[in-house]
Design a protein around this motif. Sequence first.
Motif: not given
Length: 136
Positions: A23-27
């Motif tokens: 999800x999102x930029x990867x975290x």
Amino acid sequence: MATSFNPSEIWQPFGAFSMLKIQGVGQIVHLKGQVSLDKEGQVVGKNDMPAQVRKTLENIQAVLASVGGTMAEIISLTQYATDIQKFMAAGEIRKQFFAEPFPVTTTVEVVRLYHPDLLIEITATAEIPHDRFRRP
């Protein structure tokens, strides 16, 4: 936008699911519920809850490692067991994979899983630091 990934280090999906959702930029990563299957998709530890708990956690560990994560970064677990007493008796195995602070955990007893020889399924959500995260 979320992306999906299926690492080659473990068994491959046979239905409409992914092993990992990013999800999102990867975290934040969302793992598909893992069960006690080897890389060929065969059940490990038939009728052996401790063996199945170990293999299931090893599969979770492998999925996380494929994107730079560790078990320490798991935020939450949802566990589905076909026999809650046998699952609770295998609790010492979890201590080999987790240290404090432990992830939040929900455990539910179910009648059965998708394969009659499977005794446990565990899904996880983890947060992997940006400096270690590797997008597939």
